[in-house]
Motif scaffolding. Sequence first.
Motif, mmCIF file in Angstrom:
data_model
loop_
_atom_site.group_PDB
_atom_site.id
_atom_site.type_symbol
_atom_site.label_atom_id
_atom_site.label_comp_id
_atom_site.label_asym_id
_atom_site.label_seq_id
_atom_site.Cartn_x
_atom_site.Cartn_y
_atom_site.Cartn_z
ATOM 1 N N ILE A 210 0.762 -1.155 -0.060
ATOM 2 C CA ILE A 210 0.083 0.012 -0.039
ATOM 3 C C ILE A 210 0.988 1.401 -0.039
ATOM 4 N N HIS A 211 2.137 1.198 -0.371
ATOM 5 C CA HIS A 211 3.085 2.209 -0.448
ATOM 6 C C HIS A 211 2.471 3.474 -1.202
ATOM 7 N N PRO A 212 1.942 3.299 -2.285
ATOM 8 C CA PRO A 212 1.461 4.335 -3.160
ATOM 9 C C PRO A 212 0.501 5.093 -2.268
ATOM 10 N N GLN A 213 -0.658 4.563 -1.788
ATOM 11 C CA GLN A 213 -1.492 5.204 -1.030
ATOM 12 C C GLN A 213 -0.931 5.830 0.033
ATOM 13 N N LEU A 214 -0.006 5.067 0.996
ATOM 14 C CA LEU A 214 0.381 5.893 1.969
ATOM 15 C C LEU A 214 1.054 7.120 1.683
ATOM 16 N N ASN A 215 1.711 7.155 0.641
ATOM 17 C CA ASN A 215 2.594 8.319 -0.138
ATOM 18 C C ASN A 215 1.826 9.668 -0.284
ATOM 19 N N ASN A 216 0.444 9.041 -0.969
ATOM 20 C CA ASN A 216 -0.540 10.167 -1.327
ATOM 21 C C ASN A 216 -1.069 10.740 0.019
ATOM 22 N N LEU A 217 -1.345 9.811 1.082
ATOM 23 C CA LEU A 217 -1.746 10.336 2.362
ATOM 24 C C LEU A 217 -0.742 11.199 2.910
ATOM 25 N N LYS A 218 0.786 10.862 2.892
ATOM 26 C CA LYS A 218 1.660 11.937 3.582
ATOM 27 C C LYS A 218 1.918 13.025 2.914
ATOM 28 N N ASN A 219 1.534 13.199 1.650
ATOM 29 C CA ASN A 219 1.809 14.320 0.886
ATOM 30 C C ASN A 219 0.417 15.176 0.480
ATOM 31 N N HIS A 220 -0.825 14.848 1.198
ATOM 32 C CA HIS A 220 -2.013 15.082 0.747
ATOM 33 C C HIS A 220 -2.203 16.794 1.204
ATOM 34 N N PRO A 221 -2.633 17.744 0.259
ATOM 35 C CA PRO A 221 -2.842 18.949 0.235
ATOM 36 C C PRO A 221 -3.536 19.573 1.586
ATOM 37 N N ILE A 222 -4.182 18.743 2.458
ATOM 38 C CA ILE A 222 -4.809 19.255 3.566
ATOM 39 C C ILE A 222 -3.722 19.912 4.420
#
Length: 263
Positions: A17-29
């Motif tokens: 799930i690394h891609p999803q975790l990376n998206n979450l880590k860099n989320h614009p929120i």
Amino acid sequence: MSPKQKDIHTAKIFSKIHPQLNNLKNHPIYSAISTLEDLRIFMTWHVFAVWDFMSLLKSLQRHLTCLDIPWVSPNNATSARLINEIVLNEETDIDADGSPTSHLALYLEAMKEIGAPRDPFETFIAAIENKKSLTEALDISRAPYFVSNFVKFTINCAQNAQLPELASAFVFGRETLVPDMFKAILVDWGIGELSAPRMHYYLSRHIEIDGNQHGPASIRLLENTINDSSENFQAAALYAIKSVNMRISLWDGLHELIGANNN
């Protein structure tokens, strides 16, 4: 089995799930909240995710310990101890003044401190206490669709998921995510001990406990649950993806809501 081998299943899921975790880590929120009003909007609806966490935790406690009368010994004393230790801190931690309190109560105090509206959440809780269904309570509180979807996923998981799925949602959707998320919030939002002491304490406490204690404990618990079963592993991996995607959807919705308020 060596210490490194003990976490092999969890490591494989993290890799998957690394891609999803990376998206979450860099989320614009994290960079979107630049004013006090932005923070108020965020906390008004994020509190629902603070609340529903306890149902996930209590469901795990029900699976892994004995809450029935007459009592019988848990099947796995190690897992029982791990979950009981987590419950102790989440349900009855110590606040900044040294008094017992829940993490939800800490969050609500932080909301009061910065003037975040608590009416939607209090309306929701009152409806739950009055035996309204989850959907009815969410509708009465006028929770946005992305908040409702997140809460419904969590409660459905707590009520219906199998133990490997439940443990995976707990690890990947909550305990191992929180330290990095809250570190980003502290840094990007500049929440200091003087400007917002209760919010700073809440975030710092979670970073400390989840990073050093609950995160590693939840991983050991998940490994015990998978127990070298390929079927359990596949179920856990699927729920890890679902849980992280639900968090991303929640952050997407809050990001959009905050952006709309600033336009």
